[in-house]
Design a protein around this motif. Sequence first.
Motif, PDB file in Angstrom:
ATOM      1  N   LYS A  54       0.759  -1.099   0.209  1.00  0.00           N
ATOM      2  CA  LYS A  54      -0.162   0.155  -0.047  1.00  0.00           C
ATOM      3  C   LYS A  54       0.779   1.264   0.134  1.00  0.00           C
ATOM      4  N   LEU A  55       1.879   0.651  -0.615  1.00  0.00           N
ATOM      5  CA  LEU A  55       3.478   2.307  -0.439  1.00  0.00           C
ATOM      6  C   LEU A  55       3.575   2.029  -1.547  1.00  0.00           C
ATOM      7  N   ILE A  56       4.347   3.255  -2.368  1.00  0.00           N
ATOM      8  CA  ILE A  56       5.217   3.230  -2.780  1.00  0.00           C
ATOM      9  C   ILE A  56       6.701   4.148  -2.796  1.00  0.00           C
ATOM     10  N   SER A  57       7.395   3.220  -2.303  1.00  0.00           N
ATOM     11  CA  SER A  57       9.453   3.999  -1.635  1.00  0.00           C
ATOM     12  C   SER A  57       9.512   4.018  -2.497  1.00  0.00           C
ATOM     13  N   MET A  58       9.867   5.876  -3.502  1.00  0.00           N
ATOM     14  CA  MET A  58      10.967   5.922  -4.066  1.00  0.00           C
ATOM     15  C   MET A  58      12.405   6.417  -4.038  1.00  0.00           C
ATOM     16  N   VAL A  59      13.589   6.806  -5.093  1.00  0.00           N
ATOM     17  CA  VAL A  59      14.576   7.679  -4.557  1.00  0.00           C
ATOM     18  C   VAL A  59      14.931   8.833  -5.021  1.00  0.00           C
ATOM     19  N   LEU A  60      14.242   9.793  -5.401  1.00  0.00           N
ATOM     20  CA  LEU A  60      14.837  10.857  -6.348  1.00  0.00           C
ATOM     21  C   LEU A  60      16.596  10.781  -6.445  1.00  0.00           C
ATOM     22  N   SER A  61      17.427  10.415  -7.446  1.00  0.00           N
ATOM     23  CA  SER A  61      18.399  10.717  -7.165  1.00  0.00           C
ATOM     24  C   SER A  61      19.652  11.821  -8.041  1.00  0.00           C
ATOM     25  N   THR A  79      11.023  17.564  -7.648  1.00  0.00           N
ATOM     26  CA  THR A  79      10.994  16.846  -6.830  1.00  0.00           C
ATOM     27  C   THR A  79       8.583  16.471  -7.791  1.00  0.00           C
ATOM     28  N   LYS A  80       8.569  17.490  -7.648  1.00  0.00           N
ATOM     29  CA  LYS A  80       7.075  17.834  -8.591  1.00  0.00           C
ATOM     30  C   LYS A  80       6.810  17.274  -9.154  1.00  0.00           C
ATOM     31  N   ALA A  97       8.511  13.685   1.239  1.00  0.00           N
ATOM     32  CA  ALA A  97       9.981  14.092   0.722  1.00  0.00           C
ATOM     33  C   ALA A  97      11.082  14.152   1.550  1.00  0.00           C
ATOM     34  N   PHE A  98      11.837  13.105   1.455  1.00  0.00           N
ATOM     35  CA  PHE A  98      13.164  13.856   2.505  1.00  0.00           C
ATOM     36  C   PHE A  98      14.682  13.425   2.041  1.00  0.00           C
ATOM     37  N   HIS A 105      27.157  12.570  -2.112  1.00  0.00           N
ATOM     38  CA  HIS A 105      25.593  12.239  -3.005  1.00  0.00           C
ATOM     39  C   HIS A 105      24.525  12.050  -3.028  1.00  0.00           C
ATOM     40  N   ARG A 106      23.730  13.422  -2.339  1.00  0.00           N
ATOM     41  CA  ARG A 106      22.345  14.042  -1.871  1.00  0.00           C
ATOM     42  C   ARG A 106      21.100  13.158  -2.939  1.00  0.00           C
ATOM     43  N   HIS A 107      19.760  12.720  -2.050  1.00  0.00           N
ATOM     44  CA  HIS A 107      19.657  12.042  -2.708  1.00  0.00           C
ATOM     45  C   HIS A 107      17.968  11.962  -1.882  1.00  0.00           C
ATOM     46  N   ILE A 108      17.045  12.113  -2.512  1.00  0.00           N
ATOM     47  CA  ILE A 108      15.672  12.545  -1.614  1.00  0.00           C
ATOM     48  C   ILE A 108      14.791  10.986  -1.682  1.00  0.00           C
TER      49      ILE A 108
END
Length: 308
Positions: A54-61, A79-80, A97-98, A105-108
């Motif tokens: 029931k959750l979608i986990s994403m990483v924007l790197s 992110t938007k 979004a954290f 290497h920063r990632h969201i």
Amino acid sequence: MAKSCIGGFSLFNYVIDDQKGIEILRNNLCGETPIELFQEMKILQNLNQNATNKLISMVLSPHVADGEKLSKKQLQNLTKEFLKELEIDTNQSQFIAFMHTEKRHRHIHILLNRVDEKGKLLKDHHIGKKAQWAAHRVAEKNELVSAKQMRIDKIRASESFEFDSKNLRKEMFRKHLNVMVTKPNTMVKYLSEMLKKEIKFIPTINKHGDLQGFRVRDMESQTEMKASDVHRNMGLKKLLDSGLFFQDDNFNLSNPMHELNQKSIQNFKKELEMIALQNKILLESKTSETKIVDKIERKIIERSTFRR
């Protein structure tokens, strides 16, 4: 990266950590701690008792260089845009979004509730691939480095290298065939003719001092590979089977691997040095053909005298 998951408390606890970074964006959430946010999403998730994930986990790197120069506001906008590319309504969906900044290497991290206020699920079919292309489009639009484009460029470069390598092997083998047409009697004669065609054979000696085969080097491009990788007929065994032989009596060809003793190896190396010397004289000398031949003969005589 994007995938559907159960989304337990441990995931929230890992992502939402003030010691790792900062929150940059949220929607339809008011909780502050990981447990509060987890329980808040649970309220909507309980409306759907059929689904498991029931959750979608994403990483924007973003690329390291881009991540260091982008401001918090720019990261919010990215992110938007990323979520909109995935056809997610950023005004209605429940997500946080954290950004982790503890490493260079920063990632969201984005935790998105799949269940809406009516209990319906957001589609997650091929969500991983869709997320890759969504990130690629966002990167292109904002003139940022795209991981997808980097992979595409790498594949193209690899294909180009393979194409060039294939053409080079064909050219090497063509030169081999041209030399074999002249019917060289000895291995040294064959190697000498190949060297004239800018193809150098390098003996491969094992730890026991035995000749195991050859590597070949294209002198123009300085590309080097196993002779048998160019073509199986250019391997040591095939060359010997074709009728080429070593003049030195010390070569032992009775062994299936055609192993050579130490004295043979030294003699063979001297033969290769003589080949190089002959070609150097042929290339650099500006005298007549007769004088060139005389020079080569004198060197051979000197070498024979040295042996005695």
